[in-house]
Design a protein around this motif. Sequence first.
Motif, short mmCIF file in Angstrom:
data_model
loop_
_atom_site.label_atom_id
_atom_site.label_comp_id
_atom_site.label_asym_id
_atom_site.label_seq_id
_atom_site.Cartn_x
_atom_site.Cartn_y
_atom_site.Cartn_z
N ASN A 137 -8.81 -12.28 18.42
CA ASN A 137 -10.10 -11.78 17.94
C ASN A 137 -11.18 -12.16 18.95
O ASN A 137 -11.56 -13.33 19.06
CB ASN A 137 -10.43 -12.40 16.57
N LEU A 138 -11.64 -11.16 19.71
CA LEU A 138 -12.69 -11.39 20.71
C LEU A 138 -14.04 -11.08 20.08
O LEU A 138 -14.37 -9.91 19.81
CB LEU A 138 -12.47 -10.49 21.92
N PRO A 175 -29.25 -19.46 16.26
CA PRO A 175 -29.79 -20.51 17.11
C PRO A 175 -31.24 -20.90 16.86
O PRO A 175 -31.64 -22.03 17.16
CB PRO A 175 -29.65 -19.90 18.51
N GLY A 176 -32.07 -20.01 16.34
CA GLY A 176 -33.49 -20.34 16.18
C GLY A 176 -34.18 -20.43 17.53
O GLY A 176 -33.70 -19.93 18.55
N GLY A 177 -35.35 -21.07 17.55
CA GLY A 177 -36.11 -21.24 18.78
C GLY A 177 -36.56 -19.93 19.39
O GLY A 177 -36.70 -19.81 20.61
N GLY A 178 -36.79 -18.92 18.55
CA GLY A 178 -37.22 -17.62 19.03
C GLY A 178 -36.09 -16.68 19.37
O GLY A 178 -36.32 -15.52 19.73
N TRP A 179 -34.84 -17.16 19.27
CA TRP A 179 -33.68 -16.33 19.56
C TRP A 179 -33.16 -15.70 18.27
O TRP A 179 -33.19 -16.31 17.20
CB TRP A 179 -32.57 -17.15 20.19
N ARG A 180 -32.62 -14.48 18.41
CA ARG A 180 -31.98 -13.80 17.28
C ARG A 180 -30.75 -13.07 17.79
O ARG A 180 -30.63 -12.78 18.99
CB ARG A 180 -32.93 -12.79 16.63
N VAL A 181 -29.83 -12.78 16.89
CA VAL A 181 -28.64 -11.99 17.24
C VAL A 181 -29.06 -10.54 17.43
O VAL A 181 -29.72 -9.95 16.57
CB VAL A 181 -27.56 -12.09 16.16
N ASP A 182 -28.67 -9.97 18.56
CA ASP A 182 -28.89 -8.55 18.84
C ASP A 182 -27.70 -7.80 18.25
O ASP A 182 -26.69 -7.60 18.91
CB ASP A 182 -29.00 -8.34 20.34
N THR A 183 -27.83 -7.39 17.00
CA THR A 183 -26.67 -6.91 16.25
C THR A 183 -26.09 -5.62 16.83
O THR A 183 -24.88 -5.39 16.72
CB THR A 183 -27.03 -6.69 14.78
N ALA A 184 -26.90 -4.78 17.45
CA ALA A 184 -26.38 -3.52 17.99
C ALA A 184 -25.42 -3.75 19.14
O ALA A 184 -24.56 -2.90 19.42
CB ALA A 184 -27.54 -2.64 18.46
N ASN A 185 -25.53 -4.89 19.82
CA ASN A 185 -24.70 -5.19 20.97
C ASN A 185 -23.62 -6.23 20.68
O ASN A 185 -22.83 -6.56 21.58
CB ASN A 185 -25.57 -5.67 22.14
N SER A 186 -23.57 -6.72 19.47
CA SER A 186 -22.59 -7.75 19.08
C SER A 186 -21.48 -7.09 18.26
O SER A 186 -21.73 -6.20 17.46
CB SER A 186 -23.27 -8.84 18.24
N ALA A 187 -20.25 -7.52 18.51
CA ALA A 187 -19.10 -6.94 17.82
C ALA A 187 -17.88 -7.82 17.97
O ALA A 187 -17.89 -8.78 18.76
CB ALA A 187 -18.80 -5.53 18.35
N VAL A 188 -16.82 -7.49 17.24
CA VAL A 188 -15.52 -8.16 17.41
C VAL A 188 -14.49 -7.09 17.72
O VAL A 188 -14.49 -6.00 17.13
CB VAL A 188 -15.12 -8.97 16.16
N PHE A 189 -13.62 -7.40 18.69
CA PHE A 189 -12.53 -6.50 19.07
C PHE A 189 -11.23 -7.26 18.89
O PHE A 189 -11.07 -8.37 19.44
CB PHE A 189 -12.70 -6.06 20.53
N THR A 190 -10.31 -6.71 18.11
CA THR A 190 -9.08 -7.42 17.73
C THR A 190 -7.87 -6.76 18.37
O THR A 190 -7.71 -5.54 18.34
CB THR A 190 -8.94 -7.43 16.20
N ILE A 191 -7.00 -7.60 18.95
CA ILE A 191 -5.76 -7.14 19.55
C ILE A 191 -4.59 -7.74 18.79
O ILE A 191 -4.53 -8.97 18.60
CB ILE A 191 -5.66 -7.56 21.04
N ASP A 192 -3.66 -6.90 18.33
CA ASP A 192 -2.45 -7.36 17.66
C ASP A 192 -1.46 -7.78 18.74
O ASP A 192 -0.94 -6.93 19.48
CB ASP A 192 -1.88 -6.24 16.78
N LEU A 193 -1.18 -9.07 18.86
CA LEU A 193 -0.32 -9.58 19.92
C LEU A 193 1.15 -9.28 19.70
O LEU A 193 1.97 -9.48 20.60
CB LEU A 193 -0.54 -11.10 20.06
N LEU A 194 1.51 -8.84 18.51
CA LEU A 194 2.90 -8.57 18.20
C LEU A 194 3.22 -7.09 18.05
O LEU A 194 4.36 -6.73 17.81
CB LEU A 194 3.30 -9.33 16.92
N ALA A 195 2.22 -6.24 18.18
CA ALA A 195 2.42 -4.79 18.00
C ALA A 195 2.97 -4.16 19.27
O ALA A 195 2.68 -4.60 20.37
CB ALA A 195 1.11 -4.13 17.61
#
Length: 218
Positions: free
Chosen positions: A154-155, A198-218
């Motif tokens: 899970n990246l 994190p706070g301190g003026g930082w926020r998650v940029d949700t449009a550019n954040s994601a998870v990519f999953t690879i099945d290692l046994l498929a």
Amino acid sequence: MAAAAARNFYLNLHQCVYSNGRILYTNLLPNTANPTFNTGTQVSGSVETSAKCGNPGGGWREETWNSAEYNFDRFGQVDRYLNLHQCVYSNGQILYTNLLPNTRNTDFNTGTNVASSAETASRCGNPGGGWQEETWNSAEYSLDLTGRSGRYLNLHQCVYNNGQILYTNLLPNTRNTDFNTGTNVSNTEATSVQCGNPGGGWRVDTANSAVFTIDLLA
């Protein structure tokens, strides 16, 4: 009898770096909600040799010297570990995240490799020209590709924004813990990205954040 399907042996990891003249944005994933910036990262039956990047427009362009593609055999029994080295650099105004060992901007390259042993420390360049490594945001994380430690790779890519800088982090173990991600090998397939707060003026940029999953046994 139907022919057997070709097995998708390779994970082709594409890193695309974009600039709008004042900000650098590194993306490794093909499935963010900001599709024109997405990459060609995929599991495939063949080795790929060049980065596949978007054409976002809006004043953004690809930084081809910092973009690259790195591939490995995800079923390797000898080279069982993907050692992901994340190196973050700053020139005082811009942050640049690089995870690949083979960009044309060689002074910024990392130690990312596939090997028979897990590594424990990041290897980063020494670029000069006013740039220095941000050691708090740099780290190394080893992932077992054989499926023995878990079925799914899970990246998680988390991009943070403070209004002036974008910071991309894919690792769960930097010393800057509030920015860490959920990247792991697990028997559970991740369905949503895990990012810090994190706070301190930082926020998650949700449009550019994601998870990519690879099945290692498929």
